[in-house]
Design a protein around this motif. Structure first.
Motif, PDB file in Angstrom:
ATOM      1  N   SER A  17       0.939  -1.098   0.083  1.00  0.00           N
ATOM      2  CA  SER A  17      -0.111  -0.071   0.120  1.00  0.00           C
ATOM      3  C   SER A  17       0.771   1.078  -0.130  1.00  0.00           C
ATOM      4  N   ARG A  42      -7.269  -1.872   4.765  1.00  0.00           N
ATOM      5  CA  ARG A  42      -7.126  -0.931   5.563  1.00  0.00           C
ATOM      6  C   ARG A  42      -5.999   0.235   5.063  1.00  0.00           C
ATOM      7  N   SER A  43      -4.838  -0.523   5.051  1.00  0.00           N
ATOM      8  CA  SER A  43      -3.541   0.384   4.921  1.00  0.00           C
ATOM      9  C   SER A  43      -3.796   0.889   3.236  1.00  0.00           C
ATOM     10  N   LEU A  45      -6.563   1.668   1.552  1.00  0.00           N
ATOM     11  CA  LEU A  45      -7.398   3.073   1.675  1.00  0.00           C
ATOM     12  C   LEU A  45      -6.649   4.173   2.183  1.00  0.00           C
ATOM     13  N   ALA A  46      -6.199   3.935   3.205  1.00  0.00           N
ATOM     14  CA  ALA A  46      -5.455   4.997   4.286  1.00  0.00           C
ATOM     15  C   ALA A  46      -4.486   5.692   3.247  1.00  0.00           C
ATOM     16  N   CYS A  82      -5.488  -4.241  -3.750  1.00  0.00           N
ATOM     17  CA  CYS A  82      -5.534  -4.505  -2.767  1.00  0.00           C
ATOM     18  C   CYS A  82      -4.413  -4.652  -2.054  1.00  0.00           C
TER      19      CYS A  82
END
Length: 171
Positions: A17, A42-43, A45-46, A82
């Motif tokens: 990510s 999560r990572s 998206l962040a 992803c």
């Protein structure tokens, strides 16, 4: 673009990510192919959100969709970016392969790309992840298969070359 040209169904790309340049390459290929992209993990998206705010990622308007909305698109219109390129136990891709992801279930016709080389010590977890994805019917692309499937380079290095490191030390 080699993968985008061959894929008939959904394209699922796993990357670190923090590899913003690689994410931009996928965004560019998504736009050129007329597909939509959803970011998962999560990572992921962040980091994507932060990179957009800081101006490091350029995303054409209307290209990004929520992962929950990909069910409304034809499979040949979907790209999922992803986490999980190293077979991490709780990563989005690993959960997809095991059938535990809440939004995405791997199915025949999916194309999965591991866009990083194997970090020593992660061999077994990556192999297990690839095995699970293939058992669900996905076509999997990884650098280790490059000579077999005729796809170009999938891994774009995120580290400086030796001469660049020397230059940084000199500075």
């Amino acid at each position: 673009m080699d993968v985008f040209g061959k894929a008939q169904g959904r394209i699922i790309l796993a990357s670190f990510s923090s590899q913003i340049n690689r994410i931009q390459l996928v965004i560019n290929s998504t736009a050129k192919s007329g597909r939509k992209i959803a970011f998962v993990g999560r990572s992921m998206l962040a980091n994507v959100e932060l990179a957009i705010k800081l101006g490091y990622l350029k995303i054409p308007a209307g290209l990004v969709v929520r992962v929950q909305d990909i069910v409304n698109l034809a499979d040949n219109q979907v790209v999922v970016m992803c986490t999980g390129s190293q077979g991490e136990e709780n990563s989005a891709l690993t959960r997809m392969g095991s059938g535990d992801h809440q939004n995405i279930k791997i199915k025949a016709g999916d194309t999965v790309v591991f866009s990083s080389s194997i970090i020593p010590g992660n061999d077994r977890s990556i192999t297990n992840s690839i095995d699970a994805l293939m058992r669900e019917g996905a076509k999997v692309y990884h650098n280790v298969f490059r000579d077999l499937d005729g796809i170009g380079i999938l891994h774009v290095g995120g580290h400086a070359l030796q001469d660049e490191v020397k230059e940084m030390i000199a500075m």
